[in-house]
Design a protein around this motif. Structure first.
Motif, PDB file in Angstrom:
ATOM      1  N   ASP A  91       0.776  -1.220   0.003  1.00  0.00           N
ATOM      2  CA  ASP A  91      -0.065   0.031  -0.031  1.00  0.00           C
ATOM      3  C   ASP A  91       0.878   1.126   0.136  1.00  0.00           C
ATOM      4  O   ASP A  91       1.659   1.440   0.847  1.00  0.00           O
ATOM      5  CB  ASP A  91      -0.877  -0.066   1.351  1.00  0.00           C
ATOM      6  CG  ASP A  91      -2.052   1.044   1.244  1.00  0.00           C
ATOM      7  OD1 ASP A  91      -1.900   2.000   0.602  1.00  0.00           O
ATOM      8  OD2 ASP A  91      -3.013   0.705   1.602  1.00  0.00           O
ATOM      9  N   LEU A  92       0.691   2.190  -1.131  1.00  0.00           N
ATOM     10  CA  LEU A  92       1.655   3.342  -1.132  1.00  0.00           C
ATOM     11  C   LEU A  92       0.897   4.508  -0.469  1.00  0.00           C
ATOM     12  O   LEU A  92       1.572   5.672  -0.608  1.00  0.00           O
ATOM     13  CB  LEU A  92       1.851   3.484  -2.503  1.00  0.00           C
ATOM     14  CG  LEU A  92       2.810   2.527  -3.383  1.00  0.00           C
ATOM     15  CD1 LEU A  92       3.100   2.921  -4.759  1.00  0.00           C
ATOM     16  CD2 LEU A  92       3.845   2.021  -2.531  1.00  0.00           C
ATOM     17  N   LEU A  93      -0.275   4.558   0.016  1.00  0.00           N
ATOM     18  CA  LEU A  93      -0.808   5.431   0.590  1.00  0.00           C
ATOM     19  C   LEU A  93      -1.140   5.445   2.070  1.00  0.00           C
ATOM     20  O   LEU A  93      -0.973   6.413   2.712  1.00  0.00           O
ATOM     21  CB  LEU A  93      -2.277   5.702  -0.188  1.00  0.00           C
ATOM     22  CG  LEU A  93      -2.420   5.766  -1.726  1.00  0.00           C
ATOM     23  CD1 LEU A  93      -3.989   6.249  -2.023  1.00  0.00           C
ATOM     24  CD2 LEU A  93      -1.317   6.768  -2.160  1.00  0.00           C
ATOM     25  N   VAL A  94      -1.370   4.289   2.515  1.00  0.00           N
ATOM     26  CA  VAL A  94      -1.429   3.931   4.144  1.00  0.00           C
ATOM     27  C   VAL A  94      -0.668   2.865   4.385  1.00  0.00           C
ATOM     28  O   VAL A  94      -0.751   1.901   4.103  1.00  0.00           O
ATOM     29  CB  VAL A  94      -2.969   3.799   4.354  1.00  0.00           C
ATOM     30  CG1 VAL A  94      -3.083   3.724   6.080  1.00  0.00           C
ATOM     31  CG2 VAL A  94      -3.824   4.794   3.864  1.00  0.00           C
ATOM     32  N   SER A  95       0.510   3.306   5.153  1.00  0.00           N
ATOM     33  CA  SER A  95       1.596   2.383   5.210  1.00  0.00           C
ATOM     34  C   SER A  95       1.129   1.220   6.158  1.00  0.00           C
ATOM     35  O   SER A  95       0.295   1.418   7.198  1.00  0.00           O
ATOM     36  CB  SER A  95       2.889   2.775   5.946  1.00  0.00           C
ATOM     37  OG  SER A  95       2.519   3.323   7.279  1.00  0.00           O
ATOM     38  N   PRO A  96       1.523  -0.051   6.123  1.00  0.00           N
ATOM     39  CA  PRO A  96       1.050  -1.201   7.097  1.00  0.00           C
ATOM     40  C   PRO A  96       1.387  -0.870   8.332  1.00  0.00           C
ATOM     41  O   PRO A  96       0.793  -1.170   9.316  1.00  0.00           O
ATOM     42  CB  PRO A  96       1.982  -2.606   6.514  1.00  0.00           C
ATOM     43  CG  PRO A  96       2.197  -1.924   5.066  1.00  0.00           C
ATOM     44  CD  PRO A  96       2.443  -0.519   4.979  1.00  0.00           C
ATOM     45  N   ALA A  97       2.717   0.030   8.799  1.00  0.00           N
ATOM     46  CA  ALA A  97       3.082   0.290  10.111  1.00  0.00           C
ATOM     47  C   ALA A  97       1.795   1.047  10.601  1.00  0.00           C
ATOM     48  O   ALA A  97       1.635   0.968  11.926  1.00  0.00           O
ATOM     49  CB  ALA A  97       4.365   1.089  10.142  1.00  0.00           C
ATOM     50  N   LEU A  98       1.366   2.037   9.949  1.00  0.00           N
ATOM     51  CA  LEU A  98       0.376   3.060  10.857  1.00  0.00           C
ATOM     52  C   LEU A  98      -0.868   2.205  10.674  1.00  0.00           C
ATOM     53  O   LEU A  98      -1.432   2.089  11.985  1.00  0.00           O
ATOM     54  CB  LEU A  98       0.028   4.207   9.602  1.00  0.00           C
ATOM     55  CG  LEU A  98      -0.975   5.174  10.122  1.00  0.00           C
ATOM     56  CD1 LEU A  98      -0.645   5.758  11.222  1.00  0.00           C
ATOM     57  CD2 LEU A  98      -1.395   6.054   8.828  1.00  0.00           C
TER      58      LEU A  98
END
Length: 292
Positions: free
Chosen positions: A241-248
């Motif tokens: 996902d280039l818009l909402v990172s997996p970390a967030l």
């Protein structure tokens, strides 16, 4: 897929287009789309769930077949929650529902999940590529604990700052640039044999949806008021996902959700359209695993 279309009026008189599939006597799944999509984002997921569930989708205000009010105040999250409540009253007045949401649909549904007035209306929540703005605001303030992850998310959020500018985002929508960028981002993480665009996107839909960012993000991220929830939550975080990172997506809710399930999967931001079978499978399994 057999789908019945109805109209539901919200608290401010805005009429929302609602689509129902499956048997209303079965557990209800309400799926909420994000920006710049419409309810058609969920079509292939609905086909996979409608035999087991009563599946409800709708066009968020400002897009698709729903009314398109003018003015930023019509797009605050509090009004979006009134919309959701009106739809729940219409389609499942006597039962808790399972929320399934993507992108901005997920952002608004997070607010429902942590709102006391929805405690008796929601059985579970599956969030895809979205996060509570309040939880995100707290997460961003802990940059020293996770500097690389925060910097990555700030870089990925370039478009949210652009959307705050006057006039230029509207020009980008009219010129086709927003749709082109969305399609470009959608190619990342897409497997072979995946479909095309997530849903039909009109110029008007893209322009109206800009108000979601303008009405909510600056105030909520700058002054977060995080709340906790005991509603079971599943976070589906696509790795590309280039818009909402997996970390967030996975870290921000941790301090605030007592029953949090994490599913990190392969895929990009529009994994709902690219891998509907996986989304349906994870949703089905999560609901089946809930306490009676």
């Amino acid at each position: 897929m057999t789908s019945a279309s109805t109209r539901v009026e919200s608290t401010d008189g805005v009429s929302l287009a609602v689509f129902e599939s499956g048997d209303p006597a079965k557990p209800t799944v309400v799926a909420v789309h994000g920006y710049p999509d419409t309810h058609t984002l969920w079509d292939r997921v609905v086909e996979l769930l409608e035999d087991e569930f009563h599946v409800v989708t709708y066009d968020v205000r400002g897009v698709g077949e729903s009314d398109k009010p003018v003015g930023r105040g019509n797009y605050v999250i509090e009004q979006l929650l009134d919309d959701l409540a009106a739809i729940l009253d219409a389609v499942a007045p006597d039962q808790k529902v399972h929320l399934l949401a993507h992108d901005w649909g997920s952002i608004q549904c997070w607010d429902a999940v942590i709102a006391p007035e929805f405690t008796d209306r929601i059985a579970s929540f599956t969030s895809i590529s979205g996060v509570s703005l309040d939880h995100a605001g707290v997460w961003l303030r802990t940059a020293r604990q996770r500097p690389r992850a925060v910097v990555q998310q700030m870089l990925e959020s370039y478009y949210t700052a652009f959307f705050q500018l006057p006039g230029l985002p509207e020009f980008a929508a009219r010129s086709g640039a927003i749709d082109a960028v969305a399609k470009f981002v959608g190619r990342f993480g897409r497997g072979t044999g995946s479909g095309g665009p997530a849903s039909e996107r009109t110029e008007e839909d893209m322009i109206n949806g800009l108000e979601l960012y303008r009405a909510n993000m600056p105030v909520r991220l700058s002054n977060p008021v995080p709340r906790k929830t005991d509603i079971p939550v599943q976070v589906i975080a696509p790795g590309s996902d280039l818009l909402v990172s997996p970390a967030l997506q996975t870290q921000a809710p941790e301090p605030f959700v007592s029953d949090l399930r994490i599913s990190e999967i392969e895929g990009g931001h529009w994994v709902v359209a690219d891998r509907p079978d996986l989304i349906a499978e994870l949703t089905r399994a999560f609901i089946a695993d809930l306490p009676s």
